[in-house]
Enzyme design. Structure first.
Site, PDB file in Angstrom:
ATOM      1  N   ASP A  39      43.410  32.862  24.988  1.00  0.00           N
ATOM      2  CA  ASP A  39      42.334  31.657  25.551  1.00  0.00           C
ATOM      3  C   ASP A  39      40.990  32.525  25.819  1.00  0.00           C
ATOM      4  O   ASP A  39      41.139  33.431  26.122  1.00  0.00           O
ATOM      5  CB  ASP A  39      43.076  31.290  27.029  1.00  0.00           C
ATOM      6  CG  ASP A  39      42.318  29.834  27.422  1.00  0.00           C
ATOM      7  OD1 ASP A  39      41.186  29.972  27.677  1.00  0.00           O
ATOM      8  OD2 ASP A  39      43.114  28.862  27.555  1.00  0.00           O
ATOM      9  N   VAL A  95      45.380  23.195  22.776  1.00  0.00           N
ATOM     10  CA  VAL A  95      44.245  23.060  23.491  1.00  0.00           C
ATOM     11  C   VAL A  95      44.195  21.800  24.177  1.00  0.00           C
ATOM     12  O   VAL A  95      44.810  20.697  23.939  1.00  0.00           O
ATOM     13  CB  VAL A  95      43.183  23.553  22.685  1.00  0.00           C
ATOM     14  CG1 VAL A  95      43.211  24.949  22.217  1.00  0.00           C
ATOM     15  CG2 VAL A  95      43.163  22.337  21.389  1.00  0.00           C
ATOM     16  N   LEU A 178      57.520  17.267  28.132  1.00  0.00           N
ATOM     17  CA  LEU A 178      57.611  17.957  29.545  1.00  0.00           C
ATOM     18  C   LEU A 178      57.064  17.113  30.562  1.00  0.00           C
ATOM     19  O   LEU A 178      56.030  16.336  30.632  1.00  0.00           O
ATOM     20  CB  LEU A 178      56.840  19.314  29.550  1.00  0.00           C
ATOM     21  CG  LEU A 178      56.909  20.392  28.557  1.00  0.00           C
ATOM     22  CD1 LEU A 178      56.252  21.713  28.928  1.00  0.00           C
ATOM     23  CD2 LEU A 178      58.329  20.631  28.572  1.00  0.00           C
ATOM     24  N   ALA A 179      57.794  17.210  31.793  1.00  0.00           N
ATOM     25  CA  ALA A 179      57.387  16.494  33.067  1.00  0.00           C
ATOM     26  C   ALA A 179      56.987  17.623  33.950  1.00  0.00           C
ATOM     27  O   ALA A 179      57.764  18.415  34.170  1.00  0.00           O
ATOM     28  CB  ALA A 179      58.440  15.807  33.729  1.00  0.00           C
ATOM     29  N   LEU A 238      56.943   4.972  29.282  1.00  0.00           N
ATOM     30  CA  LEU A 238      57.074   5.319  30.630  1.00  0.00           C
ATOM     31  C   LEU A 238      55.966   5.022  31.681  1.00  0.00           C
ATOM     32  O   LEU A 238      56.389   4.513  32.598  1.00  0.00           O
ATOM     33  CB  LEU A 238      57.154   7.132  30.586  1.00  0.00           C
ATOM     34  CG  LEU A 238      58.251   7.812  29.779  1.00  0.00           C
ATOM     35  CD1 LEU A 238      57.969   9.224  29.770  1.00  0.00           C
ATOM     36  CD2 LEU A 238      59.667   7.551  30.409  1.00  0.00           C
ATOM     37  N   CYS A 287      48.516  13.328  30.520  1.00  0.00           N
ATOM     38  CA  CYS A 287      48.888  12.485  29.338  1.00  0.00           C
ATOM     39  C   CYS A 287      48.915  11.021  29.509  1.00  0.00           C
ATOM     40  O   CYS A 287      48.422  10.292  28.363  1.00  0.00           O
ATOM     41  CB  CYS A 287      50.537  13.009  28.963  1.00  0.00           C
ATOM     42  SG  CYS A 287      50.310  14.761  28.237  1.00  0.00           S
ATOM     43  N   LYS A 290      45.649   9.047  28.964  1.00  0.00           N
ATOM     44  CA  LYS A 290      44.920   9.424  27.960  1.00  0.00           C
ATOM     45  C   LYS A 290      45.580   9.237  26.705  1.00  0.00           C
ATOM     46  O   LYS A 290      44.869   8.389  25.660  1.00  0.00           O
ATOM     47  CB  LYS A 290      44.761  11.129  27.723  1.00  0.00           C
ATOM     48  CG  LYS A 290      44.230  11.521  26.727  1.00  0.00           C
ATOM     49  CD  LYS A 290      44.268  12.976  26.766  1.00  0.00           C
ATOM     50  CE  LYS A 290      45.415  13.857  26.813  1.00  0.00           C
ATOM     51  NZ  LYS A 290      46.043  13.714  25.594  1.00  0.00           N
TER      52      LYS A 290
END
Length: 480
Positions: A39, A95, A178-179, A238, A287, A290
């Site tokens: 990064d 990213v 992933l949560a 969801l 997420c 978006k």
């Protein structure tokens, strides 16, 4: 072109909430593979390398133990991007892909500048054959862009064009599911691993990595476009459930029903199931919003305007729920919060994470600040500097806050505990479902508040009987 060489070195571009935990688990489960997370943010990399594992830049239960087992052995964090790419057999692109704020598609389309920049860096620095894996959530057919950039660097190349002989690439899509708050458990015991691509050898090379700990039947293979769309669709479905149950919560409040009882009743229907039927202040995180806005933009691009309007309504209702809660607080506090102290309990978008991206607390707090409220904000994992960035307003010390209360201007300050936040407050708002808020000593908290005082439980986690026994008035989301 297929290259059956095994994967021995991995580079992940991006050391955020996805890249860091995902690579940590891969390194932990695949000790023979060298994994380097790179990064350009030196501060973030330094935090990943901090000897004190409690200072990792990402908070996830269990992450510190995983990093502690393999950091320095086969898990490395570095700002040296180019050498890591050059050494890698496989490169993950992990990213940020935020929603565009200006230009074509502003407010809906994804900003792909960092994906493109990463692809160009891989094209320039890689050696031999490299498998390039999309890990970021991306619009459908983004792989075409990545492939076009990489293809320009393949083969012998034309004189002066900067390409290197012998380079070749395979592009795969491997979205994360992933949560936050349960990311390590989700990585170690996934419902499924999805790999999309056109090169079967590359697909199997990535599948072999996951096969170290994931059952073969849980590793799904699709084409590139289906893989990219599956991620957007999963998040859209969801989020739609959250907006749906929140719409019913508002109806329950108006009619005397209880949304928790309604959710339990419909959740027992095997066609519906119980998950994501918890009413609250709306969805947040990096997420959901978006990805739905991205889906709205893509549907409009392909002329599916009714479909776009449907998914846009999911986002609109989510925003409405947050504004509704702020208005409700004002209404219950005699129609004004100007100069009143409000304790905000929780700022992260959900429990067990320090992520505040699109957190419901941001919109609710901004609305209350606009009304002139004096907020004392407590979150066990979110720092004051992050709150200031999210609210777009500097923290005001307690003594200055008291003076500003008379001016009618809203202000906020950070608190180190729920009890500090609640001191002299007219109300407490629970906006994140941290476990400690379910076990608060409401008698002690009420003793320090200004009466008559309210508790606005937007997560329905507080002990309602204990709140009322302490002499506090209570509003719980979805309770008539």
């Amino acid at each position: 072109m297929s290259h059956p060489s095994p994967v021995r070195t991995i580079c992940c571009i991006g050391a955020g909430y996805v890249g860091g935990p995902t690579m940590a688990v891969i390194a932990d489960r695949c000790p023979e593979i060298q994994v380097t997370v790179v990064d350009l943010n030196a501060e973030r990399i330094a935090a990943w390398n901090d000897p004190d594992l409690s200072r990792l830049p990402v908070y996830e239960p269990g992450l510190d133990a995983v990093v502690g087992r393999c950091r320095g052995r086969n898990l490395h964090f570095s700002t040296a991007v180019e050498p890591a790419i050059a050494a890698a057999d496989l490169v993950f692109l992990s990213v940020n892909t935020p929603t565009k704020t200006k230009g074509v598609g502003a407010g809906q389309a994804s900003d792909l500048r960092w994906i493109e920049a990463s692809a160009r860096q891989v094209a320039a620095c890689s050696q031999g054959h490299t498998i390039v894996v999309e890990k970021s959530t991306l619009p459908v057919r983004t792989a075409e862009t990545v492939q076009a950039i990489l293809t320009a660097a393949q083969g012998e190349g034309a004189p002066g064009d900067g390409s290197t002989p012998g380079k070749s690439f395979s592009v795969l899509s491997n979205p994360e599911f992933l949560a936050e708050g349960t990311a390590i458990a989700d990585l170690e015991n996934p419902d499924r691993v999805l790999i999309g691509g056109e090169d079967p050898v590359a697909i199997e090379a990535l599948a072999d990595i996951y096969a170290h700990w994931v059952a073969p039947e849980q590793i799904l293979r699709t084409n590139l476009w289906s893989s990219e769309l599956s991620k957007l669709t999963a998040n859209a479905f969801l989020a739609q459930r959250i907006s749906s149950i929140n719409s019913i919560a508002a109806f329950c409040e108006a009619t005397g029903a209880d949304v928790q009882e309604v959710a339990r009743a419909i959740g027992t229907d095997s066609r519906i199931g119980p998950k994501f039927l918890k009413a609250g202040p709306g969805f947040g995180g990096s997420c959901f919003q978006k990805d739905i806005l991205n889906l709205v933009y893509l549907c409009g691009h392909y002329g599916l305007h009714e479909v776009a309007a449907y998914w846009q309504s999911v986002v609109d209702l989510n925003s409405w729920q947050q504004h509704r809660i702020a208005r409700l607080v004002v209404r219950r506090l005699f129609g004004t919060v100007t100069g009143k102290r409000l304790a905000v309990l929780g700022f992260a978008f959900k429990a067990d994470t320090n992520d505040t991206r699109e957190a419901p607390a941001i919109r609710i707090c901004r609305d209350l600040l606009e009304e002139g409220a004096q907020l004392a904000i407590y979150d066990p994992k979110v720092c004051a500097a992050q709150i200031a960035r999210d609210l777009g307003q500097a923290e005001l010390p307690a003594e200055a806050s008291e003076r500003q209360a008379l001016s009618g201007e809203g202000s906020w300050r950070a608190a180190s505990s729920a009890f500090e936040a609640g001191a002299a407050a007219d109300a407490a708002l629970i906006l994140t479902e941290w476990g400690e808020f379910a076990q608060l000593d409401w008698q002690a908290l009420a003793a320090g508040m200004r009466q008559p005082a309210w508790v606005f439980d937007a997560r329905a986690v507080a002990d309602a009987a204990a709140v009322r026994a302490a002499g506090l008035q209570l509003w719980r989301v979805g309770e008539g």
